[in-house]
Design a protein around this motif. Sequence first.
Motif, short mmCIF file in Angstrom:
data_model
loop_
_atom_site.label_atom_id
_atom_site.label_comp_id
_atom_site.label_asym_id
_atom_site.label_seq_id
_atom_site.Cartn_x
_atom_site.Cartn_y
_atom_site.Cartn_z
N THR A 204 0.62 -1.59 0.08
CA THR A 204 -0.08 -0.40 -0.25
C THR A 204 1.18 1.56 0.20
O THR A 204 2.09 1.37 0.46
CB THR A 204 -1.21 0.25 1.64
OG1 THR A 204 0.12 0.12 2.09
CG2 THR A 204 -1.90 -1.10 1.26
N ILE A 205 0.02 1.75 -0.31
CA ILE A 205 1.45 4.00 -0.87
C ILE A 205 0.44 4.81 -0.44
O ILE A 205 -1.48 4.68 -1.12
CB ILE A 205 1.55 3.74 -2.23
CG1 ILE A 205 2.50 2.76 -2.87
CG2 ILE A 205 2.15 5.23 -2.51
CD1 ILE A 205 2.60 2.94 -3.84
N PHE A 206 0.67 5.09 0.60
CA PHE A 206 -0.56 6.44 1.42
C PHE A 206 0.35 7.76 0.82
O PHE A 206 1.49 8.12 0.50
CB PHE A 206 -0.45 6.62 2.54
CG PHE A 206 -1.31 7.73 3.42
CD1 PHE A 206 -2.44 7.87 3.22
CD2 PHE A 206 -0.53 8.71 3.91
CE1 PHE A 206 -3.79 9.10 3.85
CE2 PHE A 206 -0.56 10.07 3.98
CZ PHE A 206 -2.52 9.82 4.26
N VAL A 207 -0.21 8.66 0.41
CA VAL A 207 -0.19 9.85 -0.10
C VAL A 207 -0.54 10.93 0.64
O VAL A 207 -1.36 11.05 0.54
CB VAL A 207 0.13 10.45 -2.01
CG1 VAL A 207 0.29 11.48 -2.52
CG2 VAL A 207 0.32 8.79 -2.64
N PRO A 208 0.19 12.06 1.34
CA PRO A 208 -0.53 13.08 2.08
C PRO A 208 -1.39 13.96 0.65
O PRO A 208 -1.20 13.90 -0.50
CB PRO A 208 0.00 14.00 3.20
CG PRO A 208 1.58 12.65 3.03
CD PRO A 208 1.23 12.12 1.00
N ALA A 209 -2.14 14.57 1.55
CA ALA A 209 -2.67 15.83 0.91
C ALA A 209 -1.64 16.96 0.63
O ALA A 209 -0.71 17.00 0.82
CB ALA A 209 -3.79 17.06 1.98
N GLN A 210 -2.64 17.36 -0.74
CA GLN A 210 -1.77 17.94 -1.20
C GLN A 210 -1.56 19.67 -1.31
O GLN A 210 -3.04 20.39 -1.15
CB GLN A 210 -0.92 18.39 -3.23
CG GLN A 210 -0.32 16.49 -3.12
CD GLN A 210 -0.47 16.41 -4.18
OE1 GLN A 210 -0.06 16.68 -5.05
NE2 GLN A 210 -0.32 14.54 -5.00
N ARG A 211 -0.92 20.59 -1.27
CA ARG A 211 -1.25 22.27 -1.43
C ARG A 211 -2.23 22.62 -2.37
O ARG A 211 -2.78 23.72 -1.90
CB ARG A 211 0.36 22.72 -1.90
CG ARG A 211 1.23 22.73 -0.48
CD ARG A 211 1.84 23.75 -0.86
NE ARG A 211 3.34 23.29 -0.19
CZ ARG A 211 4.58 24.20 0.30
NH1 ARG A 211 5.19 24.83 -0.72
NH2 ARG A 211 5.56 23.57 1.14
N ASP A 212 -2.15 22.50 -3.61
CA ASP A 212 -3.18 22.34 -4.57
C ASP A 212 -4.94 22.36 -4.09
O ASP A 212 -5.90 22.00 -4.96
CB ASP A 212 -3.06 22.17 -5.66
CG ASP A 212 -2.94 20.25 -5.90
OD1 ASP A 212 -3.09 20.15 -4.48
OD2 ASP A 212 -3.09 19.63 -7.02
N GLY A 213 -4.99 20.95 -3.15
CA GLY A 213 -6.36 20.45 -2.53
C GLY A 213 -6.47 19.51 -2.74
O GLY A 213 -7.40 19.04 -2.50
N THR A 214 -5.41 18.61 -3.31
CA THR A 214 -5.58 17.13 -4.20
C THR A 214 -5.90 16.37 -2.10
O THR A 214 -5.24 16.19 -1.73
CB THR A 214 -4.57 16.81 -5.03
OG1 THR A 214 -4.89 17.14 -5.76
CG2 THR A 214 -5.06 15.46 -4.95
N LEU A 215 -7.14 15.84 -2.21
CA LEU A 215 -6.99 14.93 -1.04
C LEU A 215 -6.00 14.03 -0.91
O LEU A 215 -5.47 13.35 -1.57
CB LEU A 215 -8.61 14.21 -0.53
CG LEU A 215 -9.33 15.76 -0.91
CD1 LEU A 215 -11.15 15.21 -0.60
CD2 LEU A 215 -9.37 16.28 0.97
N PRO A 216 -6.35 13.03 0.64
CA PRO A 216 -4.97 11.99 0.42
C PRO A 216 -5.72 11.09 -0.60
O PRO A 216 -6.44 11.07 -0.71
CB PRO A 216 -5.16 12.01 2.20
CG PRO A 216 -5.36 13.46 2.81
CD PRO A 216 -6.16 13.67 1.26
#
Length: 446
Positions: A204-216
């Motif tokens: 599994t890979i978790f990607v945190p929220a990004q500055r442009d508003g893209t959710l995790p």
Amino acid sequence: MVSVRSVVDRVGPTLLHALQVPDDSPAVADVVIAEPGGALTLAAGDLVLGVATTGPEDAAQLVKRSAEQGAAAVLLKPPLAAKPAVKRAAKASGIALVQVHAATSWAQLVWLLRTVLDALADESEDLDPGSGDLFRLADAVASVVDAPVTIEDTNSRVLAYSARQDLTDPARVATIMGRRIPDDVLARFRSRGVFRELSRGRQTIFVPAQRDGTLPRLIVPIRMGGELLGSMWAVVAGPVSDERAAAFADAAPVVALHLLRRRAHTDAQRRASAELLRGVLEGRANPRKAMAELDLSDEPHRVVAIEVTGGDGRDAEGLRLALLERISQGIGRRPVATELGGLLYAVVPDRPGPGGWEELRDALVGTGPSRRNGAARAAAGAPGEIGDLSASRGQADEALGLLRAEVLDERVITFDEAWTALTLRARRHCAGRVPSRRERRVVPPS
């Protein structure tokens, strides 16, 4: 009749490789697991899985006993399947021998084989595993992970997505609307190493929220037999518990089976279309019948001859298939294509817009040479009706000959554009000499 060969072809080379298939193999009926130490009771046409086979002698004995009871094939994992004693036993007994990829789960293979047998047994059934099945599966996975889900292939194209939209962002909306991850979003995920981690086999890979508003995002690779088939993406509010993440990952093998079935069906369709198209280009097939079966529109089409050269040592066929995959990305519809005489031939409508010649040309021009994929030269014949495709192919070959001889500097050209050079070349050839580069640029008066 469901043959061993058709089953192997349908499951695909990722999982199965036929080492020996006699011409008179019985029709396949069912799948049977050879239990360790148990009595072997088979019916005619059974596929026997050597789950507990321990050595070459044991495997050879299983082959002989299976043949005596009329089984259709014995399936073994390496290295047993390729052992000389086992292959000799299969040949002497007249039974098919199939090698199973070492990393394949026997339980998954049983499920997949029975699914394939059910589909092949009913010739009237639509053998497409069905995008509807994938959409229902996406809904089921969304329930497991409690988040909206998309199922994507290795090129980031969306194959299915869950119905629930309670948690979403512009990136998910754009991905679903465009049926693939947008380039700018793709670049952001790539910069975070997401695709590198996918290729490495992370569970599994978790990607945190990004500055442009893209959710995790919680991402799970979809693998089978060591091959990456795609990935599942869940839009989550934040870090996910180990239990939810594990449940999400546990769904991947089921999705992998669906993707393999989908690919096997697509490959079977592609092979049939390629054979029919070869008949059209060689003037052997009925053009009108071919037009209907190949789903060609009733408008002028061009035949495009594509030559791939170079590469990093992969075989020529692999390079051509890789090129076809690359030029098909982002095109309105995949070109109708086949291989013939070492060249890749594509048939496209002679029009601008999605799926037309101009779009394919732009894709070919944009497919520059690389160490891995080699370089491509392409020439298109003049546009014509379906009955003129064999003539268009001949024109494409003529124009491609100019590019091969480096008479012209272009990498992609049409017969129309090459007509002057072709005419001059023919005249100079008749005169016994090759025109100079300056002469080749002269346009004869009309």
